[in-house]
Design a protein around this motif. Sequence first.
Motif, PDB file in Angstrom:
ATOM      1  N   ILE A  25      22.790  26.786 -33.094  1.00 54.88           N
ATOM      2  CA  ILE A  25      21.471  27.391 -33.030  1.00 54.88           C
ATOM      3  C   ILE A  25      20.617  26.832 -34.162  1.00 54.88           C
ATOM      4  N   ILE A  26      19.313  26.846 -33.949  1.00 59.13           N
ATOM      5  CA  ILE A  26      18.406  26.292 -34.951  1.00 59.13           C
ATOM      6  C   ILE A  26      17.557  27.409 -35.528  1.00 59.13           C
ATOM      7  N   SER A  27      16.867  27.115 -36.634  1.00 59.40           N
ATOM      8  CA  SER A  27      16.041  28.138 -37.277  1.00 59.40           C
ATOM      9  C   SER A  27      14.745  27.516 -37.768  1.00 59.40           C
ATOM     10  N   ARG A  28      13.770  28.379 -37.944  1.00 62.87           N
ATOM     11  CA  ARG A  28      12.452  27.937 -38.375  1.00 62.87           C
ATOM     12  C   ARG A  28      12.533  27.238 -39.728  1.00 62.87           C
ATOM     13  N   SER A  29      11.674  26.288 -39.896  1.00 55.09           N
ATOM     14  CA  SER A  29      11.566  25.397 -41.062  1.00 55.09           C
ATOM     15  C   SER A  29      12.425  24.153 -40.914  1.00 55.09           C
ATOM     16  N   GLN A  30      13.301  24.122 -39.905  1.00 57.47           N
ATOM     17  CA  GLN A  30      14.101  22.918 -39.710  1.00 57.47           C
ATOM     18  C   GLN A  30      13.276  21.819 -39.036  1.00 57.47           C
ATOM     19  N   LYS A  31      13.805  20.608 -39.089  1.00 54.99           N
ATOM     20  CA  LYS A  31      13.070  19.431 -38.623  1.00 54.99           C
ATOM     21  C   LYS A  31      13.298  19.182 -37.137  1.00 54.99           C
ATOM     22  N   ILE A  32      12.198  18.972 -36.411  1.00 59.46           N
ATOM     23  CA  ILE A  32      12.208  18.600 -35.002  1.00 59.46           C
ATOM     24  C   ILE A  32      11.536  17.237 -34.891  1.00 59.46           C
ATOM     25  N   CYS A  33      12.141  16.314 -34.161  1.00 56.50           N
ATOM     26  CA  CYS A  33      11.558  14.983 -33.982  1.00 56.50           C
ATOM     27  C   CYS A  33      10.919  14.872 -32.602  1.00 56.50           C
ATOM     28  N   ALA A  34       9.677  14.440 -32.566  1.00 57.93           N
ATOM     29  CA  ALA A  34       9.017  14.135 -31.299  1.00 57.93           C
ATOM     30  C   ALA A  34       9.278  12.674 -30.957  1.00 57.93           C
ATOM     31  N   GLU A  82       9.183  22.132 -38.690  1.00 57.08           N
ATOM     32  CA  GLU A  82       8.620  20.879 -39.205  1.00 57.08           C
ATOM     33  C   GLU A  82       8.748  19.829 -38.098  1.00 57.08           C
ATOM     34  N   LEU A  83       7.734  19.728 -37.249  1.00 56.60           N
ATOM     35  CA  LEU A  83       7.783  18.758 -36.160  1.00 56.60           C
ATOM     36  C   LEU A  83       7.174  17.442 -36.629  1.00 56.60           C
ATOM     37  N   THR A  84       7.981  16.378 -36.612  1.00 58.06           N
ATOM     38  CA  THR A  84       7.516  15.080 -37.088  1.00 58.06           C
ATOM     39  C   THR A  84       7.190  14.174 -35.911  1.00 58.06           C
ATOM     40  N   ILE A  85       6.138  13.396 -36.078  1.00 56.08           N
ATOM     41  CA  ILE A  85       5.660  12.500 -35.024  1.00 56.08           C
ATOM     42  C   ILE A  85       5.749  11.070 -35.548  1.00 56.08           C
ATOM     43  N   PRO A  86       6.476  10.188 -34.881  1.00 55.11           N
ATOM     44  CA  PRO A  86       6.590   8.805 -35.361  1.00 55.11           C
ATOM     45  C   PRO A  86       5.247   8.093 -35.319  1.00 55.11           C
ATOM     46  N   ASP A  87       5.067   7.139 -36.222  1.00 51.54           N
ATOM     47  CA  ASP A  87       3.791   6.428 -36.342  1.00 51.54           C
ATOM     48  C   ASP A  87       3.383   5.721 -35.054  1.00 51.54           C
ATOM     49  N   PHE A 137      14.500   6.889 -29.940  1.00 46.93           N
ATOM     50  CA  PHE A 137      15.505   7.878 -29.549  1.00 46.93           C
ATOM     51  C   PHE A 137      16.714   7.818 -30.479  1.00 46.93           C
ATOM     52  N   VAL A 138      17.234   6.630 -30.747  1.00 41.00           N
ATOM     53  CA  VAL A 138      18.430   6.485 -31.581  1.00 41.00           C
ATOM     54  C   VAL A 138      18.161   6.981 -32.998  1.00 41.00           C
ATOM     55  N   GLU A 139      17.011   6.636 -33.558  1.00 35.31           N
ATOM     56  CA  GLU A 139      16.689   7.068 -34.922  1.00 35.31           C
ATOM     57  C   GLU A 139      16.586   8.583 -35.001  1.00 35.31           C
ATOM     58  N   ALA A 140      15.975   9.200 -33.992  1.00 33.96           N
ATOM     59  CA  ALA A 140      15.857  10.663 -33.997  1.00 33.96           C
ATOM     60  C   ALA A 140      17.228  11.310 -33.845  1.00 33.96           C
ATOM     61  N   TRP A 141      18.040  10.761 -32.936  1.00 28.63           N
ATOM     62  CA  TRP A 141      19.372  11.344 -32.709  1.00 28.63           C
ATOM     63  C   TRP A 141      20.253  11.238 -33.953  1.00 28.63           C
ATOM     64  N   ASN A 142      20.166  10.140 -34.648  1.00 29.31           N
ATOM     65  CA  ASN A 142      21.034   9.912 -35.811  1.00 29.31           C
ATOM     66  C   ASN A 142      20.466  10.452 -37.118  1.00 29.31           C
ATOM     67  N   CYS A 154      17.353  16.152 -38.559  1.00 27.66           N
ATOM     68  CA  CYS A 154      16.712  16.547 -37.308  1.00 27.66           C
ATOM     69  C   CYS A 154      17.690  17.380 -36.476  1.00 27.66           C
ATOM     70  N   VAL A 155      17.254  18.578 -36.054  1.00 30.73           N
ATOM     71  CA  VAL A 155      18.144  19.458 -35.285  1.00 30.73           C
ATOM     72  C   VAL A 155      17.821  19.461 -33.795  1.00 30.73           C
ATOM     73  N   ALA A 156      16.663  18.924 -33.432  1.00 22.97           N
ATOM     74  CA  ALA A 156      16.288  18.885 -32.020  1.00 22.97           C
ATOM     75  C   ALA A 156      15.276  17.768 -31.794  1.00 22.97           C
ATOM     76  N   ILE A 157      15.295  17.226 -30.588  1.00 20.79           N
ATOM     77  CA  ILE A 157      14.375  16.166 -30.197  1.00 20.79           C
ATOM     78  C   ILE A 157      13.496  16.698 -29.069  1.00 20.79           C
ATOM     79  N   ALA A 158      12.195  16.736 -29.313  1.00 21.76           N
ATOM     80  CA  ALA A 158      11.234  17.221 -28.323  1.00 21.76           C
ATOM     81  C   ALA A 158      10.543  16.030 -27.676  1.00 21.76           C
ATOM     82  N   CYS A 159      10.744  15.843 -26.388  1.00 25.81           N
ATOM     83  CA  CYS A 159      10.139  14.711 -25.684  1.00 25.81           C
ATOM     84  C   CYS A 159       8.660  14.985 -25.424  1.00 25.81           C
ATOM     85  N   ALA A 160       7.854  13.944 -25.600  1.00 25.94           N
ATOM     86  CA  ALA A 160       6.404  14.107 -25.503  1.00 25.94           C
ATOM     87  C   ALA A 160       5.951  14.372 -24.079  1.00 25.94           C
TER      88      ALA A 160
END
Length: 301
Positions: free
Chosen positions: A9-18, A44-49, A69-74, A78-84
């Motif tokens: 399970i995840i919690s607020r303040s953790q990192k999510i990668c878009a 903390e949702l991060t958006i790649p450049d 995808f690989v960078e976000a997964w590894n 990052c606890v979750a990957i949100a697809c755009a």
Amino acid sequence: MQPVEFPPIISRSQKICAIAPSGALREWERFEQGVKVWRDRGYELTIPDRLSQSWGYLAGTDEHRCQQFVEAWNDPECVAIACARGGYGSMRLLEKLTWQELSDRPKWLIGFSDITALLWAIAKHKGMGGLHAPVLTTLGNEPARSQQQLFDLLEGKIDAITLTGEGLITGKVTGILLPGNLTLATNIINTNNCPDLENVILAIEDVAEAPYRVDRMLTHWRWTGHLRKLKGIAIGRFSQAEVSTPSLTMEEVWRDRLSDLGIPIVMNLPFGHDGENAPLPVGCIAELDGDNGTLSYRVNN
């Protein structure tokens, strides 16, 4: 198919990668609305450049999208990957991915429609469950109930979810839930990226597919023999279904192509495009009840 391993399970303040693994991102206002939902929740949702890159109808070259995808997964933070968004293109990444280069630490991959290809392949090759759920360009338009279900499920605040539709074929079964877009799923079966369909409750949705095209896809499934492996079928929303004249209705197609399987079928469930899109965990234990028209499931993290 066997039950998969789900991420913690995840919690607020953790990192999510878009990431944008599929079609080129053009709906920027809707994308920002989805980002806001995550950030307002405290993440903390991060958006790649280079998320705005495009190559024709794709969000950049295959190499670019695969690297994203690989960078976000590894990424260990990052606890979750949100697809755009969906569109088309995630299945092309399956030609590029080396599964050994992906961390064995389970991580939530969140998306639907075209993201089906990645969700199914991760379940097959890594034995890990993702979440068939709104992408960032649709999340902001989701009703409060399905937004709440999404975060309650990810944050471990809900024991089970029951969706109510309409029973088409009676009976009650328990199996492994495998949700996806019908068009993508049709192109994945009979490939090495398709999970084992034995013991599966298949949950399908689609958009802009006329009844005759759905008929054609289901007929292909019949020829492959895969429909005979299923425990049950849960049918979500098939929106923008262009109807030619004369035409069978979508329900008539379901009955004609599926009723002889002798398995429970529930239709008009609240998931898919253009409306409420309830989160469906890939690979969890589920119960389909054709008598009461319900689909129930839980994630045991």
